[in-house]
Design an enzyme around this catalytic site. Structure first.
Site, mmCIF file in Angstrom:
data_model
loop_
_atom_site.group_PDB
_atom_site.id
_atom_site.type_symbol
_atom_site.label_atom_id
_atom_site.label_comp_id
_atom_site.label_asym_id
_atom_site.label_seq_id
_atom_site.Cartn_x
_atom_site.Cartn_y
_atom_site.Cartn_z
ATOM 1 N N GLY B 131 29.288 -9.461 6.850
ATOM 2 C CA GLY B 131 29.799 -10.149 8.047
ATOM 3 C C GLY B 131 30.788 -11.238 7.664
ATOM 4 O O GLY B 131 30.445 -12.427 7.668
ATOM 5 N N SER B 133 34.709 -10.752 8.431
ATOM 6 C CA SER B 133 35.821 -10.782 9.386
ATOM 7 C C SER B 133 35.362 -11.138 10.797
ATOM 8 O O SER B 133 34.260 -10.774 11.219
ATOM 9 C CB SER B 133 36.498 -9.421 9.435
ATOM 10 O OG SER B 133 36.862 -9.028 8.148
ATOM 11 N N SER B 165 31.428 -2.661 8.573
ATOM 12 C CA SER B 165 31.130 -1.285 8.156
ATOM 13 C C SER B 165 29.624 -1.074 8.103
ATOM 14 O O SER B 165 28.890 -1.949 7.631
ATOM 15 C CB SER B 165 31.722 -1.000 6.780
ATOM 16 O OG SER B 165 33.111 -1.177 6.824
ATOM 17 N N GLU B 250 34.100 -6.536 -4.624
ATOM 18 C CA GLU B 250 34.459 -5.487 -3.668
ATOM 19 C C GLU B 250 35.759 -4.803 -4.079
ATOM 20 O O GLU B 250 35.851 -3.586 -4.114
ATOM 21 C CB GLU B 250 34.606 -6.120 -2.287
ATOM 22 C CG GLU B 250 34.636 -5.110 -1.159
ATOM 23 C CD GLU B 250 34.617 -5.776 0.213
ATOM 24 O OE1 GLU B 250 35.092 -6.928 0.323
ATOM 25 O OE2 GLU B 250 34.147 -5.140 1.161
ATOM 26 N N GLU B 396 49.125 -6.632 1.526
ATOM 27 C CA GLU B 396 49.952 -7.847 1.494
ATOM 28 C C GLU B 396 49.166 -9.010 0.875
ATOM 29 O O GLU B 396 49.697 -9.769 0.064
ATOM 30 C CB GLU B 396 50.405 -8.223 2.914
ATOM 31 C CG GLU B 396 51.438 -7.270 3.518
ATOM 32 C CD GLU B 396 50.866 -5.921 3.921
ATOM 33 O OE1 GLU B 396 49.670 -5.841 4.275
ATOM 34 O OE2 GLU B 396 51.615 -4.925 3.863
#
Ligand SMILES: Cc1cc2nc3c(=O)[nH]c(=O)nc-3n(C[C@H](O)[C@H](O)[C@H](O)COP(=O)(O)OP(=O)(O)OC[C@H]3O[C@@H](n4cnc5c(N)ncnc54)[C@H](O)[C@@H]3O)c2cc1C
Lengths: 384, 412
Positions: B131, B133, B165, B250, B396
């Site tokens: 958790g 974003s 997810s 990650e 980016e």
């Protein structure tokens, strides 16, 4: 089998020593002096390098060498690429010294290797002809039997450092059969022999001189054949393999330097009241340059290790390294000019030296595109 | 060390092979393998049971001390095991995002937290969700607005997370919340672990462009959810730095799946895909796909793009070897993970596009259409790859990290 990437302590020392030496002995003022010079070879520097044991780095001690390995040699060459070092080291050691070591007779090794190691002679390879490709069917240069030996006739092109050379290793056709790879023979020829004419080629990369060399009935003894009569093609392939690994190492050195120069400029140049490295379009380009060079280095080190270990993956590893490094050095030096703006387009700025050396290295022995085609054929063969 | 003798290693190699023959699903690694739908219940159940088997066999959980449930073996044995797992394209032992919790707690957790949370994760027993974003804080993760307010021995959490997810499988989750609304940016966050059965927690699905019937990610809502203080990781106000460890784990993790030729990386989860995307399978596809009178393999534009992918895969593998050495010698900063993530995800997009070009009109057919090539997996992977360059830090953001933290260019 011991494929080890990264450098061990001894190799780090070699790298530092090479970098320091080249910084003092081959600064850009020297490079530009050699660019203006027709021969592009400094006998003084050649001698100093011999004193450090560079030319004989991988030769056994009995031939005046330092008995180090191929991976160590690529470390030196990487630093030479970083310095866009001019001169006939690549021609002498990689194109001629290594094949004599690998394929020469004991007499031939005893004759040539100590002289290369102690800086007495300069050598080069004369293999390419009109097509500019190392492709057996394009090899027409003739060696006709004459008495106990042969007589050489024909024209060789893209011969590096021919004017500096004392000896040329010449690829000639001794017979023509169905198989174009059969009937190629390699001869060691004294470059000062009567009947050899050397013409400058007006090349883009002035740090690596190239010449057209015409042979008119030049006699050569059969004892000067390197390897087997008619059996020169596999030797040429082996030369191309090792040279491609070395060219990749040079591209890593040159590309990293071009990238570092560019990143330093991004931190220095001001426009719109800030350093241009603040602009994300340029930062992101720099990030891509960094990644391209990190992967180039990884593949190059893997390829050099495979060659050193005589691993059966060596041809694939070298083709992959050559292809990736070729694309990377072209990308990095192109971006290097763009990110410098107008100054990057000037003759006085050094970026074009890297741009041009990158192109020499990519093109020589098959460019990135050619390597990819070769790789697909090999991958397909492996599947079957 | 006895076990590193060549014969012993060969015996181990045989043992791993036998294990995989026994335990990987039928037809695994061949085009005939019918993948389970990513994010389906069967897939999650299989991930759990397979991870448990790998753990019981001693083929996973390396690099974690034994007291926290890790498995310690000689280096040579680990190398053999990994090689064999990779050879079969074995999915990573991975249930949800638990592996990230392992890395994060190893660095920041208390003794109790490590002893309590790590062993079940390594055995594949608990599905963890991330958790981070929020609707208004994606790339700008430090701007999260979910709050955590201390109340005695507990923290009271309010707010919303999104794009989570595995949202509905989550049994436990980790959260980045604002613990101090007045403290400066980057010093105002806390990193919490929470049980998904806690009152005040609810969730709802969000659907992806990949059109699965089962939503792959979702939104999480916290309405006065109470979390015990012992579930705060590290110090209050230090959550940002802890989250960095999680993100590095990650981003670095994806490289493994790229190197083994799996498509989609971690986002797809275990057994949710065939091992398509490996170079051999690309060549096979090119050879059997005809287009305007010739096979794709006869078309040099496809051949060379496949060669480029093969080269890049080796480059990533060789870079991994160098990075391993850099990590051991302490000369890696962790930001290198952003480079790996950038490379495998951007390559995935190119690969997906190339494959769709190859199959021409059939690139329009999705899973479920009996005419679809490879059951629609190729198109699915192409779509999925679009998410990979967004999650875990967009391409980016990865380039920002490389240019600022490695090359030292100024922050924008
Ligand atoms: C498939 C998938 C799964 C996900 N799973 C999870 C999950 O489990 N848990 C979780 O917490 N999150 C998850 N996410 C969320 C993901 O981390 C965010 O979507 C991502 O960080 C981008 O944030 P955003 O969507 O708010 O886009 P924004 O941050 O709004 O970005 C929009 C665009 O702006 C660009 N941009 C933003 N800032 C900059 C900058 N400084 N410089 C240059 N460009 C910039 C971005 O690159 C992007 O192109 C998932 C996302 C996807 C797609």
């Amino acid at each position: 089998m011991a494929i080890e990437l990264g450098l061990n302590e001894e190799q780090s020392m070699l790298k530092t020593m090479a970098r320091d030496f080249l910084a003092t002995e081959a600064p850009k003022t020297f490079v530009r002096q050699m660019m203006d010079d027709e021969v592009g070879h400094s006998p003084e520097l050649w001698q100093k390098m011999a004193e450090l044991g560079w030319q004989g780095l991988v030769f056994p001690e009995e031939y005046g060498g330092a008995a180090m390995n191929f991976r160590d040699l690529t470390i030196l060459c990487e630093e030479m690429g970083r310095a866009v070092m001019p001169g006939p080291f690549y021609s002498t050691v990689i194109l001629v010294g290594l094949p004599i070591l690998d394929f020469g007779t004991d007499e031939q090794k005893a004759e040539f290797l100590p002289k290369i190691a102690n800086g007495e002679i300069v050598c080069t390879l004369a293999a390419l002809e009109e097509s500019g490709d190392l492709w057996a069917d394009d090899l027409h240069f003739r060696a006709l039997p004459r008495g106990d030996g042969y007589a050489l006739s024909g024209t060789k092109m893209f011969v590096t450092d021919a004017k500096a050379a004392d000896y040329m290793l010449v690829a000639a056709r001794t017979r023509r059969t169905q198989d174009p790879e059969d009937g190629v023979t390699l001869f060691m020829v004294n470059a000062n022999d009567f009947g050899i004419y050397i013409d400058n080629m007006t090349v883009m990369d002035l740090t690596r001189k190239q010449y057209e060399v015409r042979f008119t009935d030049v006699p050569v003894s059969a004892s000067n054949i390197i390897g087997e009569l008619h059996g020169g093609w596999p030797i040429l392939q082996q030369i191309a393999l090792k040279a491609s690994a070395v060219l990749s190492a040079e591209m890593v050195g040159a590309g990293e330097m071009a990238m570092e120069m560019t990143v330093a400029y991004l931190k220095d140049r001001m426009q719109f009241g800030v350093v241009i490295g603040t602009f994300q379009a340029l930062k992101h380009k720099a990030a891509d340059m960094y990644a391209a060079m990190e992967y180039s280095r990884s593949l190059m080190e893997w390829a050099a290790e495979c060659v050193k270990e005589d691993d059966r993956d060596a041809p694939m590893a070298v083709a992959m390294a050559k292809s990736y490094c070729g694309d990377a050095v072209k990308f990095v030096t192109d971006a290097g000019i763009q990110l410098h703006g107008g100054i990057g387009f000037t003759w006085d700025h050094d970026m074009h030296l890297y741009f041009k050396r990158g192109r020499y290295n990519d093109t020589t022995f098959g460019d990135s595109n050619y390597q990819k085609e070769w790789i697909t054929r090999k991958l397909e063969a492996n599947l079957m | 060390m006895v076990s590193s003798e060549p014969e012993k290693l060969e015996a181990l190699r045989e043992e791993v092979r036998a294990f995989l023959r026994e335990n990987l699903p039928e037809k695994w690694g061949t085009p005939a393998y019918e993948p389970l739908e990513a994010g389906s219940e069967e897939q999650v159940a299989l991930s759990k049971s397979f991870t448990k088997k790998l753990y019981d066999a001693g083929y996973t959980a390396f690099g974690v001390p034994a007291e926290y449930g890790g498995i310690e073996r000689p280096r040579e044995e680990i190398a053999v095991i990994r090689e064999e797992l990779r050879r079969q394209g074995t999915p990573m032992p991975f249930v949800g995002l638990g592996r990230l919790v392992v890395d994060t707690l190893l660095q920041w957790g208390t003794e109790e937290q490590k002893k309590r949370f790590l062993p079940p994760i390594l055995r594949g027993e608990v599905y963890w969700i991330e958790g981070f974003s929020e609707p208004n804080a994606g790339s700008d993760l430090a701007g999260v607005q979910t709050t955590a307010v201390r109340d005695g021995d507990e923290w009271v959490i309010n707010g919303q997370k999104c794009w989570t997810s595995g949202w509905d499988y989550g049994e436990w989750g980790f959260l980045l919340c604002r613990t101090d609304v007045n403290a400066p940016r980057h010093r105002n966050l806390g990193f919490f672990l929470f049980d998904c059965n806690t009152p005040g927690f609810s969730r709802r699905p969000l659907y992806q462009i990949t059109a699965e019937a089962h939503a792959q990610y979702g939104e999480l809502f916290f309405d006065d959810m109470r979390v015990p203080h012992e579930n705060l990781v590290g110090e209050e106000g230090r959550g940002w730095y802890i989250a960095m460890t999680t993100l590095i784990a990650e981003r670095g993790g994806g490289q493994v799946s790229a190197a083994s030729g799996e498509t989609g990386g971690m986002g797809l989860g275990l057994f949710g895909t065939r091992t398509i995307g490996g170079v051999d399978s690309l060549i096979e596809l090119a050879r059997k796909t005809k287009h305007y009178g010739q096979t794709a393999w006869d078309d040099s534009s496809f051949r060379r793009r496949i060669a480029q992918i093969a080269i890049e895969n080796e480059a990533m593998r060789a870079y991994g070897m160098r990075l391993g050495k850099m990590i051991m010698s302490g000369s890696a900063s962790g930001n290198e993970a952003s480079m790996a993530k950038l490379t495998w995800t951007e390559q995935g997009k190119r690969r997906g596009d190339m494959v769709c070009e190859m199959i021409g009109a059939y690139s329009q057919l999705m899973r479920g259409d009996p005419r679809a090539v490879d059951n629609g997996d190729l198109v699915f992977s192409m779509l999925m790859s679009r998410g990979t360059t967004i999650f875990m830090g967009t391409s980016e953001i990865c380039r920002n990290i490389l240019s600022e933290r490695i090359l030292g260019l100024p922050r924008g």
